[in-house]
Structure formats: structure tokens, C-alpha cells
Scaffold this active site. Sequence first.
Site, PDB file in Angstrom:
ATOM      1  N   GLU A  12      36.911  36.185  33.982  1.00  0.00           N
ATOM      2  CA  GLU A  12      37.378  34.963  34.663  1.00  0.00           C
ATOM      3  C   GLU A  12      38.671  34.391  34.081  1.00  0.00           C
ATOM      4  OE1 GLU A  12      33.159  33.040  36.054  1.00  0.00           O
ATOM      5  OE2 GLU A  12      33.801  32.603  34.031  1.00  0.00           O
TER       6      GLU A  12
HETATM    7  C1  TNX Z   1      30.093  33.430  35.040  1.00  0.00           C
HETATM    8  S1  TNX Z   1      29.431  35.897  33.693  1.00  0.00           S
HETATM    9  C2  TNX Z   1      30.621  33.446  33.759  1.00  0.00           C
HETATM   10  C3  TNX Z   1      30.300  32.365  32.832  1.00  0.00           C
HETATM   11  C4  TNX Z   1      29.401  31.326  33.452  1.00  0.00           C
HETATM   12  C5  TNX Z   1      28.367  32.000  34.324  1.00  0.00           C
HETATM   13  C6  TNX Z   1      27.362  31.061  34.890  1.00  0.00           C
HETATM   14  C7  TNX Z   1      30.735  35.683  33.067  1.00  0.00           C
HETATM   15  C8  TNX Z   1      31.264  36.800  32.359  1.00  0.00           C
HETATM   16  N1  TNX Z   1      31.319  34.495  33.230  1.00  0.00           N
HETATM   17  O1  TNX Z   1      31.481  31.766  32.350  1.00  0.00           O
HETATM   18  O2  TNX Z   1      28.774  30.616  32.428  1.00  0.00           O
HETATM   19  O3  TNX Z   1      29.017  32.674  35.354  1.00  0.00           O
HETATM   20  O4  TNX Z   1      26.359  31.738  35.555  1.00  0.00           O
END
Ligand code: TNX
Length: 488
Positions: free
Chosen positions: A296
Site C-alpha cells: 500500500e
Molecule cells: C491492509 S494487508 C493492510 C493493512 C491494514 C489491513 C486491514 C496489508 C499488507 N495492508 O495496512 O491494516 O488491510 O485489514
Amino acid sequence: TPYERLLPAPASARAEGPGYPVGAATVIRTGPAAGAEVRRVAELLAGQLRGTSGLPLPVDHGRAGDGIRLRIDARAGGLGEEGYRLDSGPRGVTLTARTPAGLFHAGQTLRQLLPVSGPGTVPGGRITDAPRFAYRGAMLDIARHFFTVDQAKRYVDQLAQYKVNTLHLHLTDDQGWRIAIDSWPRLAEYGGGTEVGGGPGGHWTKDRYRDLVAYAAERYVDVVPEIDMPGHVNAALASYPELNCDGKAPERYTGTKVGFSSLCVGKERTYEFVDDVLGELAALTPGRYLHIGGDEAHSTPAADYAAFMDRAQAVVARHGKTVVAWHQLASARPAPGAVLQYWGHDRTAAAEKAAVAAAAKAGHPLVLSPADRLYLDMKYDTATKQGLAWAGYVPVRRSYEWDPGSYLPDVPETAVLGVEAPLWTETIATRADLEFMAFPRVLSLAELGWSPAARDWGAYSGRLAAHAARLDAQGIAFHRAPDVPWEE
Ligand code: TNX
């Protein structure tokens, strides 16, 4: 029989003949040739069995005799690094493995063959058991909400009895930096001083961290620390103005948005930071893996992301460790040997899955954490108060009924290192919430990771229901999810 109620299900088990009554006279025996580690495994098992049975169960390192026997047999076939054999008859129970880890797992199986409380008889027969996958993990996010080392230890105890062998710690994120770094002290002192919702947060000192790593190692759980980069770094940016491109530190963050922060990819100081942090973390880590996040990074342009990850991966290698990263790294340039953690779901774009499959084909081992199967922070159903639902609801059945060996298109089972169930804590703030979301779904993870491929929800849910008394006895605040036929 109790053999059919084991969780995770063993590779093979046959009940036969009379069993061994564990009673007031029972001795746990290692034999005189046992090394210090086997003796320690025996003591740990003795402590666990005393707690539930109320029996004295002394540990004896002398001559052979009746009782519970732990044996290392380096030539025992088919058991691998973690497998074991358990033989039960009227004279005793013999646990055999090639390694102390195998003996530990055998001991955890033995616990389940005895009553929830009080003395009892281990049914006669033989179990021959070894894991399907080498990596069987759970992740705990202590960045969004702070959790203490004691809470993490409690989770380790809960997981290790089900043969989960990896604890991945999400140590840093926008809302908090939770591990002390000597060369950058404000990261923990200031950057750790809050959490989602504006609570006081907190951080772990290096001594407390080492203590957890040692505690986990005694239970054959490997700790994989994660420093999430180049996104998810607001806590670091808030602690040190020099890490920001404009030299100005943002406020600390206590909300739950993702994707708004980025390290300054063009600045040399950034890489000194990365080197210092990963160097100190490598020194705290006996295991081979350092997780560098990489998910992300929506505020980092793609070319910058790839350039940053190239350098971060080189730093990990320079400190003698192997990279783990979220699967977004597949679309940049994963370094040779880097492990990718897949967190997509049914609606993930085919092109993204194809990039992961291509990386697997190029030799990158995969850890599978499908968000709509194994994310423990997804709500069970509409009635769940805690948790999120961006990947959909995840009832227990859904967490269990899939096959890691054939899950991703064009990824053969041999490319799958294992499975992991992450618990993100934007909405999870207490031990009770943690246990409610993790249990019983983390047991699906345990069985998917350990047991042979045949999946039968009917049989599994029955075993799970029979298991409730054990969870209750341990004070685990598990969810009596409506899709499991709990007794009474
Ligand atoms: C996605 S999974 C994210 C996290 C969040 C999560 C909540 C991932 C690698 N990144 O930053 O906490 O979703 O479900």
C-alpha cells in the site's frame, strides 16, 4: 477416539490395543544420553501436563523405564525437521523425533490425548506425523493498537500448542513505532507514544523483545519482525524531520487511513535510517527472515517504490538476512530468494495474481494470507462488532475450506512455503478482542498449514466443537461462531 479429535489432524494415526494410564506414579523420561535441549523440552511438557492433570510428573534423566519417554532418533524415517512418532501402550507413551522441535510437537499432541483436566489414559496406538508446509504463521499488528510482550507471549502459547511455528510482528505503522532503535531513539519514545484512537501507545525495549524471542524459541516459534516501508511510516516521519523531503515533521497520526505516508526516496539520509534500523533489528533476530513490508505505498510513485525496495532489499542481504515482503514487491524487482506474502482475495485483479505467479515461477517462495480467508481482522458476519469487512465476511467455514496447494492460478504447491493468518488491530484493542477474532479461525490456519490436503468441513467442525472445552479451560475468549456445531 481422541485420535480423531486431534487438531491439527495428524498425517496418520491408528488406535490399537490398551493405552497408558497417566497417574500419580508416571515419570517423564529423557534417558541419560539426552542433550540439554531435549531435557528442556521434557521440562516444558511436564509443566504443561502438571497444570492440567494435577499430577507430580517428575522428569527423570536416568535409566529407561515405564512412563512418558522422549527419544531423539536421527535416523527415524519420514519425520523431517518437525515430525514425530507417538506410540502408546500399557507400559508407556514413547515420543520419537529427529529433532527437539519434533519432540515438542509430539508433546503438544500428547496433551490433546489426555483429558481437559485430571488424570487419564492415553489411548493405545501409533501416530506418525509431519507438517505439510514448513511455514505456519500468525501475525500480530502491535502498531495500530499497542500490545504488551506478555500479551504476545500468551498468543505464542496459544499458537504453539497447535503447531504454528512463526510469529510475524508488525512493529511499525503510521500510528506507532513499537521497537526501540538505539541510533534513532525518538522513533519509539515519541513515535511510539500514541495509537489508533489517541491512546498512550507504548513500545518494547530491546530487552523485552529479546525476552519474547527467547520465549518463542523455546516453543519452536520463530519471530519474524516487520518494519513496513516505504509507506506506513508516519510515526517515523513525525519523529524525525530529516526523514521528510521538505524537512518538516508531520503530526502523529491516530486515525485508520492507509497509503498517505512515504519515506523520502531521493534522500541519502533515508538509507542511513534504513541501514541503522534493519541492522539493529537483524542483531535482535536469530531467525533468517526480516520483513520489510512494501504494501500500500500509494504515496510513493512506482519507479521510486522499485528503487527504494532495491536498496532496502540489499540492506537486508548485507545484514545476513532473507527478505520477506508483501506481494506488491512482485511488481517491482524482488531480490533473489525474497519471500512474497500474498494478501489478495477473490476479487484481486488477474494481472496482480499473474505477477505473483511469475515471481513464484522465478523461484520466490510464497506465504499465502488471502484476506478473504485468513485475515483475522475480517468480521465473521454482520453480527461481529469488531473488525473490518473490506475483503468480505470470513465465517469459520470460509477460513477453513480452501487449499493452499492449489489456491493461486499457475502456482504449484512446491512454490508455497506456507500460510499465515494476520491480525490487524485498527479495531482490536484488548486481549479479549484479539482472542475473539483469532479463535477459532486461527485453528483453520493451523490445520491448513500442518495437515494433509484432504478437507472435510463436517469432520473438522465436529473436532473443533469438541475442542471448545480445551479453549475454555485455557481462558481463551473464543467466538462461538454460528457455523460450528458447538456442544451444549
Ligand atoms: C491492509 S494487508 C493492510 C493493512 C491494514 C489491513 C486491514 C496489508 C499488507 N495492508 O495496512 O491494516 O488491510 O485489514
